[in-house]
Design an enzyme around this catalytic site. Structure first.
Site, PDB file in Angstrom:
ATOM      1  N   CYS A  44      36.480  77.776  75.035  1.00 59.83           N
ATOM      2  CA  CYS A  44      37.405  77.075  74.145  1.00 59.83           C
ATOM      3  C   CYS A  44      38.601  78.252  74.413  1.00 59.83           C
ATOM      4  O   CYS A  44      37.727  79.390  74.414  1.00 59.83           O
ATOM      5  CB  CYS A  44      36.398  76.035  73.419  1.00 59.83           C
ATOM      6  SG  CYS A  44      38.219  76.208  71.843  1.00 59.83           S
ATOM      7  N   CYS A 102      40.772  77.480  72.306  1.00 59.85           N
ATOM      8  CA  CYS A 102      42.209  78.053  71.335  1.00 59.85           C
ATOM      9  C   CYS A 102      41.678  78.792  70.197  1.00 59.85           C
ATOM     10  O   CYS A 102      41.531  79.569  70.794  1.00 59.85           O
ATOM     11  CB  CYS A 102      40.973  76.265  70.209  1.00 59.85           C
ATOM     12  SG  CYS A 102      39.938  76.679  69.339  1.00 59.85           S
ATOM     13  N   GLY A 148      36.741  46.158  63.399  1.00 62.68           N
ATOM     14  CA  GLY A 148      35.930  45.900  62.877  1.00 62.68           C
ATOM     15  C   GLY A 148      34.721  46.422  63.705  1.00 62.68           C
ATOM     16  O   GLY A 148      33.324  45.558  63.922  1.00 62.68           O
ATOM     17  N   GLY A 155      43.554  47.657  53.635  1.00 62.99           N
ATOM     18  CA  GLY A 155      42.343  46.711  53.837  1.00 62.99           C
ATOM     19  C   GLY A 155      40.757  47.440  53.897  1.00 62.99           C
ATOM     20  O   GLY A 155      39.962  47.138  53.241  1.00 62.99           O
ATOM     21  N   PHE A 156      40.793  48.675  54.550  1.00 64.10           N
ATOM     22  CA  PHE A 156      39.589  48.539  55.455  1.00 64.10           C
ATOM     23  C   PHE A 156      38.849  49.611  53.759  1.00 64.10           C
ATOM     24  O   PHE A 156      38.205  49.561  53.553  1.00 64.10           O
ATOM     25  CB  PHE A 156      39.683  49.924  56.659  1.00 64.10           C
ATOM     26  CG  PHE A 156      38.199  50.386  56.715  1.00 64.10           C
ATOM     27  CD1 PHE A 156      36.917  49.329  57.582  1.00 64.10           C
ATOM     28  CD2 PHE A 156      38.417  51.517  56.325  1.00 64.10           C
ATOM     29  CE1 PHE A 156      35.795  50.114  58.013  1.00 64.10           C
ATOM     30  CE2 PHE A 156      36.367  52.248  56.764  1.00 64.10           C
ATOM     31  CZ  PHE A 156      35.294  51.279  57.603  1.00 64.10           C
ATOM     32  N   ASP A 177      44.177  42.971  57.297  1.00 60.66           N
ATOM     33  CA  ASP A 177      42.879  41.936  57.884  1.00 60.66           C
ATOM     34  C   ASP A 177      41.793  42.070  57.082  1.00 60.66           C
ATOM     35  O   ASP A 177      42.075  43.061  56.102  1.00 60.66           O
ATOM     36  CB  ASP A 177      42.819  42.616  58.861  1.00 60.66           C
ATOM     37  CG  ASP A 177      42.532  44.363  59.581  1.00 60.66           C
ATOM     38  OD1 ASP A 177      42.458  45.023  58.279  1.00 60.66           O
ATOM     39  OD2 ASP A 177      41.644  44.870  59.858  1.00 60.66           O
ATOM     40  N   HIS A 227      38.910  73.928  65.347  1.00 57.54           N
ATOM     41  CA  HIS A 227      38.517  74.290  66.125  1.00 57.54           C
ATOM     42  C   HIS A 227      37.714  72.729  66.829  1.00 57.54           C
ATOM     43  O   HIS A 227      38.036  72.212  67.559  1.00 57.54           O
ATOM     44  CB  HIS A 227      37.446  74.656  66.172  1.00 57.54           C
ATOM     45  CG  HIS A 227      36.072  74.792  67.710  1.00 57.54           C
ATOM     46  ND1 HIS A 227      36.938  75.355  68.519  1.00 57.54           N
ATOM     47  CD2 HIS A 227      35.711  74.126  67.700  1.00 57.54           C
ATOM     48  CE1 HIS A 227      36.035  74.999  69.876  1.00 57.54           C
ATOM     49  NE2 HIS A 227      34.770  73.757  68.430  1.00 57.54           N
ATOM     50  N   SER A 287      46.844  49.821  57.170  1.00 55.69           N
ATOM     51  CA  SER A 287      47.237  48.370  55.635  1.00 55.69           C
ATOM     52  C   SER A 287      46.256  48.555  54.635  1.00 55.69           C
ATOM     53  O   SER A 287      47.096  47.801  54.007  1.00 55.69           O
ATOM     54  CB  SER A 287      46.939  47.163  56.504  1.00 55.69           C
ATOM     55  OG  SER A 287      45.236  47.133  56.156  1.00 55.69           O
ATOM     56  N   CYS A 345      39.447  79.706  68.733  1.00 58.92           N
ATOM     57  CA  CYS A 345      37.954  80.621  69.477  1.00 58.92           C
ATOM     58  C   CYS A 345      37.864  81.911  70.199  1.00 58.92           C
ATOM     59  O   CYS A 345      37.762  83.214  71.101  1.00 58.92           O
ATOM     60  CB  CYS A 345      37.145  80.363  70.611  1.00 58.92           C
ATOM     61  SG  CYS A 345      36.279  78.364  70.117  1.00 58.92           S
ATOM     62  N   ASP A 405      41.166  56.853  66.022  1.00 54.04           N
ATOM     63  CA  ASP A 405      41.609  57.713  65.408  1.00 54.04           C
ATOM     64  C   ASP A 405      40.297  58.009  64.027  1.00 54.04           C
ATOM     65  O   ASP A 405      39.314  57.270  64.427  1.00 54.04           O
ATOM     66  CB  ASP A 405      42.420  57.420  64.026  1.00 54.04           C
ATOM     67  CG  ASP A 405      41.851  56.226  63.195  1.00 54.04           C
ATOM     68  OD1 ASP A 405      41.482  54.718  63.383  1.00 54.04           O
ATOM     69  OD2 ASP A 405      41.111  56.700  62.039  1.00 54.04           O
TER      70      ASP A 405
END
Lengths: 380, 380
Positions: B307, B309, B219, B98-99, B149, B338, B96, B312, B269
């Site tokens: 790994c 990926c 929060g 807000g943070f 918020d 990675h 939003s 790697c 996230d």
């Protein structure tokens, strides 16, 4: 012994004499005239090897001076060579480190043995010589190595240049003797002599007598006007053997790539496309575009409407402008990709024009569209 | 009207109660629990959309505050929305703003109408309110929008927090009223209340009465100890409706992703994987690895030997260390790739463990191998 590097001449353009050819290396072959993206520190800035392959790069350049100082050629040797270290399985050309010693380092002192200088970052004392340049490049394992030469500034007096050419020839002989892996790596000689025809001729005679598998024309693109570069090429390349590749060092502006090809050059390299990309400057089919300009804030067209690259198929000027202004590195990925693709695609058009015996016509069309013919055209 | 966002519960883990589900959006569906890479300025730093798809990202997050200020939401609306602007055709969640107003801006003044503050870059006066946050997010066209918020700092008094929760509830109602595109974009409410159980309960009651298509727990991850976070989740998520997704904002350390999933969270996230990547810090199956350390100079193993990926499979610690030390942005591409892959793969392991009713066992095994159980373990 089969030489590591061989050149195959396919045909010459009937309009200009430009050469279409193939250079064969231990890591594959590439068609010429070719542009080599520059990966100074074992990476072509912001690009992955896969992206370079997407744009059909068959050879890249990396810098001996930088890799010697960081991470150190011993580490790259231990890694199994530069190809493996940086995950690039096509051809690599390394320079000799000489140009950087002359352009970057502090307090250099040139002697017959080599060059004493100070590290451009930490000030430590260093020494580079023909033997050391070969040791480093043998450790890197590049397909094409360059002889250690002196690259005098422009302009230099005939007297200075003559002494320099003679020293460069003696150094070239020492390079050949010090080179330990001729079966894996081809060593190119570098023709010097500034704008002096007699010295270029002397340099070519000295070097061709040593029979290198390829020759560079050095000492150009060091501040001289473009007509001086073209004039030097006009009298130098005809002296070089037909069956060896010719490499014009440090040249990458679109006009110079075309004009160099017309004068019989086969290989080029330059940091220009990636360097200007970091500032948001693009090469497009209609000339230079500075994407940071305010007029592109709401321009949702691609960077170049005539380009079929990944960037132009997927992103707008407005988005790329936003990324560059916000200092997001993905923006520089996109501008670097586009500029490299532009030059790789230009060279493909040059090769196609040679195939069709119309490189002279192509030059006219390209210069017209790019804006080189406009009075006061802003070029590179 | 079909809601823009729906949640499908597949099953619960018998050991922990964690939820395996699918969130359906106008830009495709993604399995949960899911980690959302953060693309603050309309780009997940250094990554291409194709690379995010390689690591199976189904949704990314972008920041309303940043895009509002640069390039401006009007430009993104003109571009056809954020998906088209940034070439991402899967789901997008926007916060939003807000943070960021509470964490980045200067001289903020909170009133019932909204928040007055100064731009963190140029000092200009700005105002953000529920209505403005909706206007911006409607222009961006994200699949999931977040209500505006107040996010109080930790710790805050019960008295302050109670007033804040009540204002956040009034703002949530104003957001619902101001939202103009409910058929295209789902608006999530944000549960606040700090560490106070009664206030979390009050916040949930207020927001669920408004019937949002999803709920965030806000929060948390604002400086409180991890056991406080887990305790708050323990008493908060059971209050939330079963048929709506739950999103824990700003959380991305491996332990917190597992512990949050165990407590019924579906979406996460965090900038952590890309932020630490820029400093050369990696998440690996055996814990944290700081690739700049001298001991990796000649270490030719991949970042993570377990790994699979792209990074790697193709690059060594020695090479990546060199790139990071040389400040080459390709190094940060590789470390960012990675770390993001590591978290995307961790979430796939979490989902697979829920399928097999063994998330509790997986937690033990992962914590042991990662080193979380060691005394004084260095974590994030």
């Amino acid at each position: 012994m089969t030489p590591a590097i061989t050149y195959e001449l396919i045909k010459k353009d009937k309009q200009t004499g430009a050469r279409l050819g193939i250079v064969h290396t231990p890591h594959g072959s590439f068609e010429t005239p070719a542009f080599m993206p520059v990966g100074t520190q074992a990476t072509v800035k912001t690009m992955s090897p896969e992206e370079l392959k997407e744009m059909k790069a068959g050879i890249i350049l990396s810098n001996t001076y930088h890799l010697w100082l960081r991470p150190g050629h011993d580490i790259i040797r231990e890694a199994g060579g530069l190809h493996k270290f940086m995950n690039w399985d096509r051809a690599i050309l390394t320079d000799s480190g000489g140009f950087q010693v002359f352009s970057l380092s502090d307090m250099r002192k040139i002697e017959e043995e080599g060059v004493h200088f100070r590290h451009h970052l930490d000030g430590s004392k260093l020494f580079l010589s023909p033997e050391k340049a070969m040791e480093i490049q043998n450790a890197l394992g590049s397909d094409i190595m360059m002889a250690f030469d002196e690259c005098p500034p422009y302009p230099a007096s005939h007297e200075y240049m003559k002494a320099s050419v003679e020293r460069t020839s003696r150094w070239a002989e020492r390079c050949l003797e010090a080179h330990t892996r001729p079966e894996d790596q081809g060593l190119f000689g570098i023709v010097q002599g500034g704008e002096y025809e007699d010295l270029r001729r002397q340099s070519v005679q000295d070097l061709t007598s040593l029979d290198f598998p390829g020759y560079a024309v050095g000492g150009l693109s060091v501040g001289e006007p473009k007509d001086v570069m073209n004039r030097v090429l006009d009298f130098t390349t005809p002296l070089l053997p037909e069956n060896k590749p010719r490499y014009l060092m440090g040249v990458g502006s679109p006009d110079a790539l075309i004009d160099g090809s017309i004068r019989g050059i086969d290989m080029f390299d330059c940091v220009l496309p990636t360097r200007i990309a970091r500032n948001g400057t693009l090469m497009t089919s209609e000339g230079r575009l500075v994407v940071k300009n305010a007029k592109f804030a709401r321009d949702f067209r691609p960077l170049d409407e005539n380009c079929d690259c990944y960037v132009c198929q997927n992103y707008s000027r407005a988005y790329i402008r936003h990324l560059i202004k916000a200092e997001e590195s993905f923006g520089i990925r996109l501008t670097s990709y586009h500029n490299l693709y532009f030059l790789m695609n230009l060279m493909e058009q040059v090769r196609q024009s040679i195939r069709e015996d119309r490189l002279g016509d192509f030059r006219e069309e390209f210069f017209e569209q790019y804006g080189y013919n406009k009075p006061n055209a802003k070029n590179f």
